[in-house]
Design an enzyme around this catalytic site. Structure first.
Site, PDB file in Angstrom:
ATOM      1  N   LYS A 111       0.841  -1.202   0.000  1.00 34.17           N
ATOM      2  CA  LYS A 111       0.000   0.000   0.000  1.00 34.17           C
ATOM      3  C   LYS A 111       0.877   1.253   0.000  1.00 34.17           C
ATOM      4  O   LYS A 111       0.596   2.223  -0.694  1.00 34.17           O
ATOM      5  CB  LYS A 111      -0.920   0.009   1.222  1.00 34.17           C
ATOM      6  N   LYS A 195      -7.520 -15.732 -11.521  1.00 32.09           N
ATOM      7  CA  LYS A 195      -8.789 -15.783 -10.786  1.00 32.09           C
ATOM      8  C   LYS A 195      -9.703 -14.624 -11.150  1.00 32.09           C
ATOM      9  O   LYS A 195      -9.268 -13.611 -11.680  1.00 32.09           O
ATOM     10  CB  LYS A 195      -8.511 -15.774  -9.284  1.00 32.09           C
ATOM     11  N   LYS A 198     -11.951  -8.343  -8.385  1.00 34.66           N
ATOM     12  CA  LYS A 198     -12.250  -6.934  -8.687  1.00 34.66           C
ATOM     13  C   LYS A 198     -11.042  -6.238  -9.297  1.00 34.66           C
ATOM     14  O   LYS A 198     -11.177  -5.504 -10.267  1.00 34.66           O
ATOM     15  CB  LYS A 198     -12.686  -6.204  -7.406  1.00 34.66           C
TER      16      LYS A 198
HETATM   17  P1  ATP Z   1      -9.588  -7.410  -4.668  1.00 35.50           P
HETATM   18  O1  ATP Z   1      -9.242  -7.568  -6.112  1.00 35.50           O
HETATM   19  O2  ATP Z   1      -9.821  -5.997  -4.230  1.00 35.50           O
HETATM   20  O3  ATP Z   1      -8.684  -8.208  -3.770  1.00 35.50           O
HETATM   21  P2  ATP Z   1     -11.457  -9.551  -4.783  1.00 35.50           P
HETATM   22  O4  ATP Z   1     -12.303  -9.585  -5.990  1.00 35.50           O
HETATM   23  O5  ATP Z   1     -10.262 -10.473  -4.752  1.00 35.50           O
HETATM   24  O6  ATP Z   1     -11.037  -8.047  -4.531  1.00 35.50           O
HETATM   25  P3  ATP Z   1     -11.903  -9.699  -2.003  1.00 35.50           P
HETATM   26  O7  ATP Z   1     -12.672  -8.583  -1.389  1.00 35.50           O
HETATM   27  O8  ATP Z   1     -10.417  -9.694  -1.925  1.00 35.50           O
HETATM   28  O9  ATP Z   1     -12.358  -9.804  -3.536  1.00 35.50           O
HETATM   29  O10 ATP Z   1     -12.403 -11.096  -1.475  1.00 35.50           O
HETATM   30  C1  ATP Z   1     -13.516 -11.312  -0.649  1.00 35.50           C
HETATM   31  C2  ATP Z   1     -13.600 -12.811  -0.427  1.00 35.50           C
HETATM   32  O11 ATP Z   1     -13.872 -13.489  -1.653  1.00 35.50           O
HETATM   33  C3  ATP Z   1     -12.306 -13.408   0.099  1.00 35.50           C
HETATM   34  O12 ATP Z   1     -12.630 -14.379   1.049  1.00 35.50           O
HETATM   35  C4  ATP Z   1     -11.667 -14.064  -1.111  1.00 35.50           C
HETATM   36  O13 ATP Z   1     -10.849 -15.157  -0.765  1.00 35.50           O
HETATM   37  C5  ATP Z   1     -12.889 -14.494  -1.914  1.00 35.50           C
HETATM   38  N1  ATP Z   1     -12.600 -14.491  -3.347  1.00 35.50           N
HETATM   39  C6  ATP Z   1     -12.302 -13.420  -4.109  1.00 35.50           C
HETATM   40  N2  ATP Z   1     -12.124 -13.778  -5.394  1.00 35.50           N
HETATM   41  C7  ATP Z   1     -12.312 -15.123  -5.453  1.00 35.50           C
HETATM   42  C8  ATP Z   1     -12.268 -16.116  -6.506  1.00 35.50           C
HETATM   43  N3  ATP Z   1     -12.023 -15.775  -7.765  1.00 35.50           N
HETATM   44  N4  ATP Z   1     -12.521 -17.397  -6.191  1.00 35.50           N
HETATM   45  C9  ATP Z   1     -12.798 -17.747  -4.913  1.00 35.50           C
HETATM   46  N5  ATP Z   1     -12.845 -16.888  -3.884  1.00 35.50           N
HETATM   47  C10 ATP Z   1     -12.607 -15.584  -4.139  1.00 35.50           C
HETATM   48 MG    MG Z   2      -8.693 -10.257  -3.110  1.00 37.85          MG
END
Ligand code: ATP
Ligand code: MG
Length: 330
Positions: A111, A195, A198
């Site tokens: 960060k 994966k 976001k």
């Molecule tokens: P960022 O990109 O900001 O990290 P993100 O899309 O990865 O966002 P998070 O807020 O980090 O989402 O994740 C929230 C929850 O969803 C966490 O428990 C994370 O492990 C799960 N998660 C996120 N993306 C996936 C995925 N593609 N498959 C399975 N679990 C996921």
């Molecule tokens: Mg994440």
């Protein structure tokens, strides 16, 4: 009963990865444990969002979690900033959290690199706030992804340190547990990258309209060269199958597996089917979401009831903490 806690960052809408990777595990956990699910709006202050942003994003995410089936009758669902007791514990924990160890946390370093003009103390003490979130309910288990493992290590350290310093066993050492062990599935992106996420910008959101879902799925990368009988699938194709196994019936998956094995798979057909099955699987969530979003009073009531339950647990812990440290209770 063991206490499970999970924080949810209000950083955007829920996507299929969040749902099948995390929320479906929460649905099981709320049946078996005393669960606290909170929306971590204080944590989002480390990057200075605007006031409207904070209100709206907490509400949006609350509606989405309820639409997915988190049940305020079974679990305590609350907004972090509604439970000020957390902040007092955060202060106490900060008194024995050291600059060196906080600076070494990988997510802090990342960060700090990303926002060099805003390396604030909140960012540095993110791990103590997270520890306070967990310890304020004396939680035993915290479902987390790999990216949170280091913060969990810190939470355990702060818990042990407090106990040793005051010669008490007030705080349990919170254990991480992986959501994959609770049936969480890693959802791939449909753009050929690892994966769905976001930050990756490749999400199918639960609130996406069917027409949007169709468009996104039809655009999935499939340029995988000629097929040969029974060959292993290239990653982009395997990804389609992974998603299909999650949302489609076994018969459908087997049908397309057969097509793959005899080299007659038409990606367009498979994607069409996949899109329809994603739409069917997520339709009930979308319907409930529309309902919740049209009832702001209901959302407020859920948040208020959650806050009351959370504060009850939090103030009980804080009163023990104050007594242990030597402060009077108010
Ligand atoms: P960022 O990109 O900001 O990290 P993100 O899309 O990865 O966002 P998070 O807020 O980090 O989402 O994740 C929230 C929850 O969803 C966490 O428990 C994370 O492990 C799960 N998660 C996120 N993306 C996936 C995925 N593609 N498959 C399975 N679990 C996921
Ligand atoms: Mg994440």
């Amino acid at each position: 009963m063991e206490i499970v806690l999970s924080g949810i960052r209000p950083t955007g809408n829920l996507h299929l990865g969040n749902y099948y990777g995390a929320v479906t595990s929460f649905l099981k956990l709320q049946e078996e444990y005393n669960c606290y699910f909170f929306i971590a709006d204080w944590h989002s202050l480390t990057t200075h969002p605007t006031p409207e942003n904070i209100q709206n994003s907490a509400r949006t995410i609350l509606a989405e979690y309820l639409a997915c089936g988190l049940d305020p009758e079974k679990a305590t669902i609350y907004i972090q900033s509604d439970v000020p007791e957390t902040i007092e514990l955060y202060l106490y924990l900060n008194m024995s959290a050291y600059l060196g160890e906080l600076e070494r946390v990988t997510s802090f370093k990342e960060k700090a690199r990303k926002q060099p003009d805003n390396v604030n103390a909140g960012l540095l003490t993110y791990p103590t706030l997270m520890a306070a979130d967990i310890l304020i309910h004396r939680a035993h288990k915290v479902p987390v992804g790999k990216d949170q493992e280091q913060n969990m290590e810190m939470a355990r350290k702060f818990s042990r340190r407090f106990n040793q310093m005051y010669n008490t066993d007030l705080f349990p050492e919170p254990q991480s547990f992986s959501m994959s062990s609770e049936g969480g599935i890693k959802i791939p992106g449909l753009d050929g990258s690892g994966k769905m996420g976001k930050s990756e910008g490749n999400c199918i959101y639960l609130c996406d309209e069917p027409s949007v879902i169709r468009k996104k799925v039809m655009k999935a990368v499939t340029d995988a060269g000629p097929q040969t009988p029974n060959s292993p699938k290239p990653e982009v194709i395997a990804n389609l199958f992974t998603l299909m196994r999650v949302v489609s019936s076994n018969d459908t998956v087997e049908y397309f597996e057969g097509k793959w094995n005899d080299c007659t798979l038409r990606y367009g057909d498979m994607k069409k089917q996949l899109a329809e099955d994603i739409i069917t699987a997520t339709n009930p969530i979308r319907e409930r979401l529309v309902e919740y979003n049209s009832q702001p009073d209901l959302l407020d009531r859920v948040a208020r009831i959650g806050a009351e339950k959370a504060r009850e647990s939090a103030s009980a812990t804080l009163s023990l903490v104050r007594k242990t440290i030597g402060f009077r209770n108010y």
